[in-house]
Each structure stands twice: as structure tokens, then as C-alpha cells.
Design a protein around this motif. Sequence first.
Motif, PDB file in Angstrom:
ATOM      1  N   ASN A  25       0.810  -1.220   0.000  1.00 33.04           N
ATOM      2  CA  ASN A  25       0.000   0.000   0.000  1.00 33.04           C
ATOM      3  C   ASN A  25       0.842   1.267   0.000  1.00 33.04           C
ATOM      4  O   ASN A  25       0.405   2.300  -0.494  1.00 33.04           O
ATOM      5  CB  ASN A  25      -0.980  -0.024   1.171  1.00 33.04           C
ATOM      6  N   ALA A  44     -11.628   0.865 -12.084  1.00 36.37           N
ATOM      7  CA  ALA A  44     -11.155   1.109 -10.717  1.00 36.37           C
ATOM      8  C   ALA A  44     -10.301   2.367 -10.685  1.00 36.37           C
ATOM      9  O   ALA A  44      -9.494   2.605 -11.579  1.00 36.37           O
ATOM     10  CB  ALA A  44     -10.359  -0.086 -10.209  1.00 36.37           C
ATOM     11  N   SER A  46      -9.096   3.542  -7.366  1.00 37.23           N
ATOM     12  CA  SER A  46      -8.194   3.404  -6.228  1.00 37.23           C
ATOM     13  C   SER A  46      -8.298   1.972  -5.724  1.00 37.23           C
ATOM     14  O   SER A  46      -9.334   1.319  -5.902  1.00 37.23           O
ATOM     15  CB  SER A  46      -8.542   4.390  -5.104  1.00 37.23           C
ATOM     16  N   ALA A  47      -7.225   1.506  -5.121  1.00 36.86           N
ATOM     17  CA  ALA A  47      -7.220   0.134  -4.604  1.00 36.86           C
ATOM     18  C   ALA A  47      -6.175   0.024  -3.510  1.00 36.86           C
ATOM     19  O   ALA A  47      -5.160   0.717  -3.529  1.00 36.86           O
ATOM     20  CB  ALA A  47      -6.908  -0.854  -5.721  1.00 36.86           C
ATOM     21  N   ARG A  48      -6.455  -0.846  -2.551  1.00 35.16           N
ATOM     22  CA  ARG A  48      -5.462  -1.142  -1.534  1.00 35.16           C
ATOM     23  C   ARG A  48      -5.569  -2.608  -1.148  1.00 35.16           C
ATOM     24  O   ARG A  48      -6.656  -3.186  -1.191  1.00 35.16           O
ATOM     25  CB  ARG A  48      -5.607  -0.223  -0.321  1.00 35.16           C
ATOM     26  N   TRP A  59      -7.966  -7.475  -1.897  1.00 33.06           N
ATOM     27  CA  TRP A  59      -7.914  -6.029  -2.113  1.00 33.06           C
ATOM     28  C   TRP A  59      -9.315  -5.463  -1.955  1.00 33.06           C
ATOM     29  O   TRP A  59     -10.306  -6.189  -2.018  1.00 33.06           O
ATOM     30  CB  TRP A  59      -7.428  -5.728  -3.545  1.00 33.06           C
ATOM     31  N   VAL A  60      -9.394  -4.168  -1.755  1.00 33.38           N
ATOM     32  CA  VAL A  60     -10.649  -3.433  -1.913  1.00 33.38           C
ATOM     33  C   VAL A  60     -10.362  -2.303  -2.895  1.00 33.38           C
ATOM     34  O   VAL A  60      -9.243  -1.801  -2.962  1.00 33.38           O
ATOM     35  CB  VAL A  60     -11.212  -2.881  -0.581  1.00 33.38           C
ATOM     36  N   TYR A  61     -11.377  -1.954  -3.682  1.00 25.71           N
ATOM     37  CA  TYR A  61     -11.180  -0.886  -4.663  1.00 25.71           C
ATOM     38  C   TYR A  61     -12.454  -0.077  -4.812  1.00 25.71           C
ATOM     39  O   TYR A  61     -13.536  -0.517  -4.454  1.00 25.71           O
ATOM     40  CB  TYR A  61     -10.745  -1.470  -6.017  1.00 25.71           C
ATOM     41  N   THR A  62     -12.284   1.140  -5.328  1.00 26.08           N
ATOM     42  CA  THR A  62     -13.420   1.973  -5.703  1.00 26.08           C
ATOM     43  C   THR A  62     -13.412   2.112  -7.218  1.00 26.08           C
ATOM     44  O   THR A  62     -12.344   2.069  -7.848  1.00 26.08           O
ATOM     45  CB  THR A  62     -13.357   3.364  -5.041  1.00 26.08           C
ATOM     46  N   SER A  63     -14.591   2.268  -7.778  1.00 26.90           N
ATOM     47  CA  SER A  63     -14.732   2.299  -9.232  1.00 26.90           C
ATOM     48  C   SER A  63     -15.327   3.617  -9.696  1.00 26.90           C
ATOM     49  O   SER A  63     -16.158   4.204  -9.008  1.00 26.90           O
ATOM     50  CB  SER A  63     -15.641   1.143  -9.671  1.00 26.90           C
ATOM     51  N   ASP A  70     -19.004   2.626  -2.361  1.00 26.03           N
ATOM     52  CA  ASP A  70     -18.297   1.827  -1.358  1.00 26.03           C
ATOM     53  C   ASP A  70     -17.093   1.130  -1.977  1.00 26.03           C
ATOM     54  O   ASP A  70     -17.010   0.956  -3.188  1.00 26.03           O
ATOM     55  CB  ASP A  70     -19.227   0.752  -0.788  1.00 26.03           C
ATOM     56  N   GLU A  71     -16.187   0.728  -1.100  1.00 23.71           N
ATOM     57  CA  GLU A  71     -15.076  -0.090  -1.559  1.00 23.71           C
ATOM     58  C   GLU A  71     -15.613  -1.497  -1.850  1.00 23.71           C
ATOM     59  O   GLU A  71     -16.385  -2.053  -1.075  1.00 23.71           O
ATOM     60  CB  GLU A  71     -13.981  -0.162  -0.496  1.00 23.71           C
TER      61      GLU A  71
END
Length: 111
Positions: A25, A44, A46-48, A59-63, A70-71
Motif C-alpha cells: 500500500n 477502478a 483506487s485500490a489497496r 484487495w478493496v477498490y473503488t470504481s 463503497d469499496e
Amino acid sequence: MTHHDQDTPHAFEPAIVAAVLHHMNDDHADDNLLIARAFGDALAVSARMVGVDGSGGDWVYTSASGENDDELPLRVEWRAPITERPEIRREIVALYDRACAELGIEPRPHE
């Protein structure tokens, strides 16, 4: 050597997981995004990385699709189950290479 149930992935020590997540990260945020775009959602933004075990990474990401603020969760399995810390890096590098191939991006050289 202890016997593990075949269905239960190897659990790495919490300190190892924390170190992997911190490294990914902080030093490889762009790679997280590539992985999210290749295996989650091409939009996507952002992602972490939020988890790692012997069978894969989380991972979780936003689109940018706008459907969901939500992530969103993303689980990507390794090529084969792993149990040793050095194998985590090997599998993440392989995953990065697969993500680049999926997205038509030239992967950077690995040290």
C-alpha cells in the motif's frame, strides 16, 4: 510439520501480513490499482491490499462506474497454494505481470 486441512489456506503470522500490506500500500499503490483494474473492474480508480494468505490476496477498490461509492472486495488466487514468506513476493510479482498482460501494459523489470 503440522497437517493442514486442504480447504483451509495457510495463515501467515500477523506481522508478516502487516509488513506485506504496508509494503504494497505504501510502495506499490500503482500495482494494487493495476491488479484491481485487471481482475476487478477496468474502471477502478483506487485500490489497496487488505489481506494475504496461502491461497491468495485480498484487495478493496473503488470504481469510477459510479454504481457504488463503497469499496468493493476483490480476491485473487495465487497460481498454487503457498506457505513461505518469500513465496508471497513471488506470487504478487506474477500477479502484477498477469495484470499487465491483461491490460496490455509493459511490466517494469523486477529486481
